[in-house]
Design a protein around this motif. Structure first.
Motif, mmCIF file in Angstrom:
data_model
loop_
_atom_site.group_PDB
_atom_site.id
_atom_site.type_symbol
_atom_site.label_atom_id
_atom_site.label_comp_id
_atom_site.label_asym_id
_atom_site.label_seq_id
_atom_site.Cartn_x
_atom_site.Cartn_y
_atom_site.Cartn_z
ATOM 1 N N ARG A 308 0.816 -1.215 0.000
ATOM 2 C CA ARG A 308 0.000 0.000 0.000
ATOM 3 C C ARG A 308 0.855 1.273 0.000
ATOM 4 N NH1 ARG A 308 0.233 -2.481 4.719
ATOM 5 N NH2 ARG A 308 0.952 -1.328 6.547
ATOM 6 N N ASP A 309 1.970 1.278 0.760
ATOM 7 C CA ASP A 309 2.791 2.485 0.826
ATOM 8 C C ASP A 309 3.451 2.778 -0.512
ATOM 9 O OD1 ASP A 309 2.147 3.025 3.423
ATOM 10 O OD2 ASP A 309 3.956 2.139 4.287
ATOM 11 N N ILE A 310 3.841 1.735 -1.230
ATOM 12 C CA ILE A 310 4.456 1.929 -2.547
ATOM 13 C C ILE A 310 3.436 2.498 -3.522
ATOM 14 C CG2 ILE A 310 5.498 0.749 -4.522
ATOM 15 C CD1 ILE A 310 6.750 -1.207 -2.548
ATOM 16 N N PHE A 311 2.223 1.949 -3.504
ATOM 17 C CA PHE A 311 1.182 2.458 -4.396
ATOM 18 C C PHE A 311 0.839 3.908 -4.058
ATOM 19 C CE2 PHE A 311 -3.480 3.006 -5.154
ATOM 20 C CZ PHE A 311 -3.409 3.108 -6.530
ATOM 21 N N MET A 312 0.692 4.208 -2.763
ATOM 22 C CA MET A 312 0.366 5.571 -2.367
ATOM 23 C C MET A 312 1.475 6.526 -2.795
ATOM 24 S SD MET A 312 -1.699 7.773 -1.025
ATOM 25 C CE MET A 312 -2.949 6.790 -0.184
ATOM 26 N N GLU A 313 2.720 6.124 -2.615
ATOM 27 C CA GLU A 313 3.836 6.960 -3.053
ATOM 28 C C GLU A 313 3.758 7.229 -4.550
ATOM 29 O OE1 GLU A 313 8.287 6.020 -4.345
ATOM 30 O OE2 GLU A 313 7.934 5.534 -2.240
ATOM 31 N N ASN A 314 3.575 6.182 -5.338
ATOM 32 C CA ASN A 314 3.521 6.346 -6.793
ATOM 33 C C ASN A 314 2.364 7.242 -7.209
ATOM 34 O OD1 ASN A 314 5.702 4.602 -7.010
ATOM 35 N ND2 ASN A 314 4.430 2.802 -7.398
ATOM 36 N N LEU A 315 1.225 7.049 -6.559
ATOM 37 C CA LEU A 315 0.038 7.841 -6.871
ATOM 38 C C LEU A 315 0.262 9.310 -6.553
ATOM 39 C CD1 LEU A 315 -2.975 8.170 -7.601
ATOM 40 C CD2 LEU A 315 -3.530 7.450 -5.265
ATOM 41 N N MET A 316 0.790 9.607 -5.367
ATOM 42 C CA MET A 316 0.913 10.994 -4.953
ATOM 43 C C MET A 316 2.091 11.701 -5.635
ATOM 44 S SD MET A 316 -1.799 10.912 -3.352
ATOM 45 C CE MET A 316 -1.826 12.699 -3.168
ATOM 46 N N VAL A 317 3.171 10.987 -5.944
ATOM 47 C CA VAL A 317 4.247 11.595 -6.732
ATOM 48 C C VAL A 317 3.726 11.963 -8.121
ATOM 49 C CG1 VAL A 317 6.438 11.102 -7.914
ATOM 50 C CG2 VAL A 317 6.161 10.522 -5.496
ATOM 51 N N SER A 318 2.966 11.042 -8.699
ATOM 52 C CA SER A 318 2.382 11.305 -10.022
ATOM 53 C C SER A 318 1.428 12.485 -9.966
ATOM 54 C CB SER A 318 1.647 10.058 -10.524
ATOM 55 O OG SER A 318 2.533 8.972 -10.681
ATOM 56 N N LEU A 319 0.647 12.563 -8.904
ATOM 57 C CA LEU A 319 -0.308 13.659 -8.745
ATOM 58 C C LEU A 319 0.413 14.988 -8.553
ATOM 59 C CD1 LEU A 319 -3.372 14.000 -8.632
ATOM 60 C CD2 LEU A 319 -3.217 13.856 -6.148
ATOM 61 N N PHE A 320 1.472 14.977 -7.767
ATOM 62 C CA PHE A 320 2.274 16.176 -7.528
ATOM 63 C C PHE A 320 2.793 16.734 -8.856
ATOM 64 C CE2 PHE A 320 5.948 18.555 -5.847
ATOM 65 C CZ PHE A 320 5.397 19.120 -4.698
ATOM 66 N N PHE A 321 3.249 15.824 -9.716
ATOM 67 C CA PHE A 321 3.744 16.230 -11.029
ATOM 68 C C PHE A 321 2.594 16.666 -11.939
ATOM 69 C CE2 PHE A 321 4.915 15.185 -15.446
ATOM 70 C CZ PHE A 321 6.064 15.950 -15.578
ATOM 71 N N HIS A 322 1.520 15.906 -11.951
ATOM 72 C CA HIS A 322 0.370 16.178 -12.823
ATOM 73 C C HIS A 322 -0.225 17.563 -12.553
ATOM 74 C CE1 HIS A 322 -3.149 15.181 -15.273
ATOM 75 N NE2 HIS A 322 -3.931 15.556 -14.275
ATOM 76 N N LEU A 323 -0.261 17.971 -11.284
ATOM 77 C CA LEU A 323 -0.840 19.265 -10.898
ATOM 78 C C LEU A 323 0.194 20.390 -10.886
ATOM 79 C CD1 LEU A 323 -3.230 18.101 -8.022
ATOM 80 C CD2 LEU A 323 -3.813 18.625 -10.399
ATOM 81 N N GLN A 324 1.390 20.121 -11.382
ATOM 82 C CA GLN A 324 2.484 21.109 -11.440
ATOM 83 C C GLN A 324 2.716 21.769 -10.076
ATOM 84 O OE1 GLN A 324 -0.067 22.164 -14.242
ATOM 85 N NE2 GLN A 324 0.704 20.308 -15.201
ATOM 86 N N MET A 325 2.877 20.942 -9.060
ATOM 87 C CA MET A 325 3.135 21.431 -7.708
ATOM 88 C C MET A 325 4.637 21.415 -7.418
ATOM 89 S SD MET A 325 0.133 19.690 -5.424
ATOM 90 C CE MET A 325 -1.555 20.302 -5.484
ATOM 91 N N PRO A 326 5.064 22.296 -6.450
ATOM 92 C CA PRO A 326 4.269 23.312 -5.759
ATOM 93 C C PRO A 326 4.128 24.557 -6.628
ATOM 94 C CG PRO A 326 6.520 23.394 -4.973
ATOM 95 C CD PRO A 326 6.450 22.249 -5.959
#
Length: 410
Positions: A308-326
């Motif tokens: 679960r931690d690996i999936f959450m990491e991959n999901l949120m890193v991808s989201l961070f990039f997708h939303l052009q954060m910060p």
């Protein structure tokens, strides 16, 4: 008048798994042809109006194509498919698109052609390509990345190269790519639990939000922070049972903000309320959120999803990039984007755990269903994200200490 700055973009930047994406079409359980608005601009509307095929296709097109005469952003919302019954009438029983099958890929409106892909010429200096987590095919790619998300870059073709203009010119914006890269380093540091990585990142970003302008010194200091969690230790020592009610209440508020505008996901609200044993007042107000049903679901979640931690990491890193954060227009915008990210992290965690609620299948199919629901309701609605974020600021709940409550998972 502000001076315009030019930036020549000659390369792309994308997650390495971007190249592996293929639409799973008829095998998709949560099709993008159902459950949310499919709108398009004037050019696509007129192109669709000109399509001429079999009598069956023509009848379906006449029934489904609708002109939007009033509304916000008419340049984007000029027309739409009338999703009678919640699904696009052009979708066949086997899940495939009758328009595409008969007239080819080029006949589709742009929104249907590109989803779940996104391409943005960004001040990072790249054409940034990413994939939305609102597609189960994308989630499947993230699921299998045991080594984490890697990023790749290639030279653009001459046709794709572009020069962008922007007005704001600041130290933060100039060094956006360096700042974001350091943030992703924090998020991929597997020496500590993921929720604590997000807090460490916030501790670092707080210096920039408060006015630090020496980015090289900030990066050096961040390297030290990354190896020492003492700075966040006071934030994670609070008895979890004392902060869990706030975590649950905030995420139920996020859930209601989505469900009330996503008719196809109304059943999700009922399922999660039942799984938590939540009682309502006046059909909308949450009277209380019992802790024990969530803790029981969390126990099952940890048992059934050891990665679960690996999936959450991959999901949120991808989201961070997708939303052009910060967001780096200013220190204020940077902190707002961090608070928004924490709110998203918290909600995705909540929904992940609730895939293992009492009575649910608790398998990957159910997990992906709730991830798609969360993504379609939030990631594709920046206005809703901003409203939920601003409520945290208005309620004086935007501090790093409060982010620790939203991220208090373990």
């Amino acid at each position: 008048m502000s001076e315009l700055y030019k930036l020549r973009i000659e390369r792309d930047l994308r997650p390495a798994y971007y190249d592996k994406f293929r639409c799973i079409a008829a095998n998709c359980c949560y099709t993008c042809c159902k459950g949310w608005r499919i709108a398009f601009d004037k050019k696509d509307y007129l192109s669709l109006k000109r399509q001429n095929g079999t009598p069956e296709l023509n009848a379906s097109m006449k029934k489904t194509l609708r002109r939007l005469k009033k509304g916000l952003m008419p340049e984007y919302f000029y027309g739409e498919f009338d999703l009678a019954g919640g699904s696009c009438p052009l979708q066949r029983p086997d899940g495939l698109c009758s328009l595409q099958l008969e007239k080819g890929h080029d006949a589709l409106p742009r929104v249907c052609k590109i989803f779940p892909r996104s391409e943005v010429y960004h001040s990072s200096g790249y054409l940034e390509r990413s994939l939305s987590p609102a597609c189960e095919g994308v989630l499947e790619l993230m699921w299998d990345l045991s080594e984490g998300v890697d990023f790749v870059s290639d030279l653009l073709s001459k046709k794709e190269r572009n020069t962008i203009l922007f007005q704001e010119h600041s130290v933060l914006r100039n060094r956006f790519q360096d700042i974001r890269s350091k943030c992703i380093d924090f998020l991929q540091n597997r020496k500590i639990p993921f929720s604590q990585r997000v807090l460490l990142m916030g501790l670092a970003l707080k210096d920039l939000a408060d006015g630090e302008t020496d980015i090289d010194a900030w990066i050096s200091k961040s390297h030290v922070l990354e190896e020492n969690i003492d700075g966040i230790r006071p934030l994670v020592q609070t008895d979890r049972s004392k902060v869990l009610p706030l975590f649950l209440s905030n995420n139920m508020k996020v859930l209601f903000s989505i469900i009330n505008t996503q008719n196809d996901f109304t059943s999700v609200q009922d399922e999660l309320l039942s799984g938590l044993g939540v009682q309502l007042q006046d059909d909308t107000l949450i009277a209380s959120v019992p802790i024990s049903p969530y803790l029981e679901a969390e126990s099952r979640y940890k048992e059934r999803f050891p990665n679960r931690d690996i999936f959450m990491e991959n999901l949120m890193v991808s989201l961070f990039f997708h939303l052009q954060m910060p967001k780096c227009n200013s220190g204020e915008d940077l902190w707002k984007s961090y608070v928004n990210f924490c709110n998203l992290c918290s909600f995705y965690r909540f929904m992940s755990v609730m895939s293992c609620r009492e009575g649910a299948s608790g398998d990957k199919t159910e997990l992906f269903r709730l991830m798609v629901c969360a993504s379609r309701g939030l990631i594709h609605n920046s206005t809703r994200q901003a409203k939920l974020r601003d409520e945290l600021f208005e309620n004086e709940s935007s501090s790093l200490a409060h982010m620790a409550i939203l991220l208090r998972w373990d």
